[in-house]
Design a protein around this motif. Structure first.
Motif, short mmCIF file in Angstrom:
data_model
loop_
_atom_site.label_atom_id
_atom_site.label_comp_id
_atom_site.label_asym_id
_atom_site.label_seq_id
_atom_site.Cartn_x
_atom_site.Cartn_y
_atom_site.Cartn_z
N GLU A 1 2.40 -4.16 -10.28
CA GLU A 1 3.38 -5.03 -11.03
C GLU A 1 4.75 -5.05 -10.41
O GLU A 1 5.36 -5.89 -10.37
CB GLU A 1 3.44 -4.20 -12.17
CG GLU A 1 2.29 -4.53 -13.30
CD GLU A 1 1.00 -3.83 -13.12
OE1 GLU A 1 -0.04 -4.21 -13.86
OE2 GLU A 1 0.91 -2.79 -12.45
N VAL A 2 4.75 -3.75 -9.58
CA VAL A 2 6.32 -3.80 -9.11
C VAL A 2 5.87 -3.38 -7.29
O VAL A 2 5.09 -2.51 -7.25
CB VAL A 2 7.02 -2.43 -9.56
CG1 VAL A 2 8.43 -2.44 -8.79
CG2 VAL A 2 7.31 -2.80 -11.01
N THR B 1 1.83 -0.40 -12.39
CA THR B 1 1.88 0.20 -10.98
C THR B 1 2.85 -0.29 -9.94
O THR B 1 3.27 -1.22 -9.90
CB THR B 1 0.38 -0.30 -10.55
OG1 THR B 1 -0.42 0.02 -11.60
CG2 THR B 1 -0.07 0.17 -9.13
N ILE B 2 3.30 0.88 -9.35
CA ILE B 2 4.20 0.53 -8.26
C ILE B 2 3.77 0.73 -6.85
O ILE B 2 3.21 1.64 -6.51
CB ILE B 2 5.45 1.49 -8.25
CG1 ILE B 2 6.06 1.37 -9.71
CG2 ILE B 2 6.56 1.23 -7.41
CD1 ILE B 2 7.31 2.42 -9.89
N ALA B 3 3.91 -0.34 -5.96
CA ALA B 3 3.33 -0.29 -4.42
C ALA B 3 4.58 0.07 -3.43
O ALA B 3 5.62 -0.86 -3.65
CB ALA B 3 2.49 -1.32 -4.35
N ASP B 4 4.24 0.85 -2.50
CA ASP B 4 5.31 1.09 -1.71
C ASP B 4 4.62 0.29 -0.37
O ASP B 4 3.68 0.75 0.44
CB ASP B 4 5.17 2.79 -1.19
CG ASP B 4 5.81 2.98 0.28
OD1 ASP B 4 6.86 2.07 0.29
OD2 ASP B 4 5.70 4.15 0.64
N LEU B 5 5.16 -0.76 -0.09
CA LEU B 5 4.93 -1.75 0.84
C LEU B 5 5.40 -1.31 2.21
O LEU B 5 6.48 -0.57 2.54
CB LEU B 5 5.12 -3.27 0.47
CG LEU B 5 5.02 -3.57 -0.69
CD1 LEU B 5 5.49 -5.17 -0.92
CD2 LEU B 5 3.36 -3.77 -0.87
N PRO B 6 4.74 -1.66 3.19
CA PRO B 6 5.27 -1.48 4.77
C PRO B 6 6.61 -2.21 4.92
O PRO B 6 7.10 -3.12 4.31
CB PRO B 6 4.23 -2.12 5.38
CG PRO B 6 2.84 -2.16 4.77
CD PRO B 6 3.26 -2.43 3.44
N GLY B 7 7.37 -1.48 5.66
CA GLY B 7 8.70 -1.97 5.82
C GLY B 7 8.66 -3.39 6.57
O GLY B 7 7.96 -3.69 7.41
N LEU B 8 9.86 -4.22 6.10
CA LEU B 8 9.95 -5.62 6.72
C LEU B 8 11.16 -5.33 7.61
O LEU B 8 12.07 -4.71 7.59
CB LEU B 8 10.39 -6.30 5.66
CG LEU B 8 10.56 -7.86 5.80
CD1 LEU B 8 9.89 -8.60 4.82
CD2 LEU B 8 11.92 -8.35 5.98
#
Length: 377
Positions: free
Chosen positions: A200-201, A249-256
């Motif tokens: 969701e986030v 649900t919160i996702a820690d995405l790889p750095g851009l």
């Protein structure tokens, strides 16, 4: 700092003009009382998987002749073999990723036939649960299934039919056939599973902006956190529970990095992660020089990527407000973003995290309400 952009900004201004937001009236996030596990295993999720599916082999037919005490040549009585099982993907709410899906999925084989016209048992189907929003592509890259709703199924590989016994081949001319059929093998196909609705986030930001620290503070997830500079290579998931039984649900995405739309760094892979999130939460490093330039660069990458990614509901958070350089940057940030409702947080010290969780929930509820209203229209 929290900033609503695009479609949600007008609604946020309207709320502020009428009444100041009272977070006590919103759903409150439940903070876990039990301490986190000390296990140091790598915790990440898989949102793309290449799978080979093999249907079950059909059971072989049987060659048999019935012999009775009163008739030694009673005739053929070989039974048919059972059908092989299918490999089926089913969308459900029980799973969030493809970590449990193995690279090769084989269905069970059908049971061979036996004497006295006993047919073999049909094999059970192998049902693999996948998250809702799973897109299945064939070997050529074409989409063959979109499991967008719960309980939707896709038959990836059909099992072989059971072979016929010699009783099946009995005719008026051939009363004693000595032939049967072998059970054919099942289908063998390869697919690529992609998760469209990942979380969701989604936390978006440059490397070392504090996304992993923020996820670690908000949820029970255990992403890698260290005092030295590094970037997350695989996304991590965490869940926030509210007192009205709603889970986000919160996702820690790889750095851009700059020029990600040109596939620099993780590039397109990162942007595809962001495309699968409902709400985008920008994490800026308030201690860096000109943190407002980070937001502009991030928006530029989303716009260059194309599609509706730049029009997603967005929140912007200024992190690391516990550092000395952040205070001066925070004042300048207020001037650069005059129309924004700014909130400084510190994921490391836990500053204003409760208010951030309430803001995330309110933004998510407004987005769902807007989607429902558009659907009704």
């Amino acid at each position: 700092m929290v900033l609503f952009t695009h479609s949600s900004r007008f609604l946020w201004r309207t709320v502020l003009s009428q009444n100041q937001v009272n977070y006590c009236q919103l759903a409150t996030a439940l903070r876990p009382k039990k301490s986190k596990s000390t296990r140091k295993e790598a915790q990440y999720f898989s949102d793309a998987k290449r799978v080979r599916t093999v249907g079950g082999k059909g059971g072989d037919g049987c060659v048999s002749f019935l012999q009775l005490w009163c008739n030694e040549r009673a005739g053929p009585d070989g039974g048919d073999g059972g059908n092989g099982g299918h490999v089926i993907f089913q969308a459900c709410n029980d799973v969030r990723n493809f970590n449990h899906v193995s690279s090769v999925q084989r269905a069970t084989e059908g049971t061979p036939g036996s004497a006295k016209e006993c047919h073999g048992k049909n094999a059970k189907h192998t049902i693999i649960k996948v998250p809702i929003g799973t897109v299945i592509r064939n070997a050529k890259g074409a989409i063959v299934a979109d499991l967008a709703q719960a309980d939707l199924m896709f038959v990836a590989a059909r099992g072989g039919a059971g072979g016929k016994g010699n009783r099946f081949f009995t005719t008026d001319r051939e009363t004693s056939p000595k032939v049967c059929e072998y059970g054919p093998p099942g289908e063998d196909s390869s697919y690529v599973l992609e998760l469209r609705s990942m979380a969701e986030v989604g936390l978006i930001g440059f490397p070392n902006a504090g996304k992993s620290t923020l996820l670690n503070a908000l949820t029970r997830a255990k992403p890698k956190v260290a005092p030295y500079a590094f970037t997350t290579l695989r996304p991590h998931l965490g869940t926030v529970q509210y007192d009205d039984h709603v889970q986000l649900t919160i996702a820690d995405l790889p750095g851009l990095v700059p020029d990600a739309h040109r596939n620099k760094g993780l590039g397109i892979q990162f942007l595809k992660h962001a495309e699968r999130c409902t709400l985008l939460l920008f994490v800026l490093d308030a201690s860096a020089s000109e943190p407002w330039q980070q937001y502009r660069q991030l928006m530029h990458e989303l716009e260059q990527f194309g599609g509706s990614l730049a029009q997603r509901p967005q929140l912007v958070v200024a992190n690391k407000m516990d550092m000395e350089a952040s205070a001066a940057n925070y004042e300048q940030l207020q001037q650069e973003l005059k129309d924004a409702n700014i909130l400084g947080i510190s994921a490391k010290m836990g500053q204003n995290l409760a208010q951030l969780l309430s803001t995330i929930r309110s933004a998510y509820d407004r987005h769902k309400a807007d989607e429902q209203q558009q659907h009704n229209i």
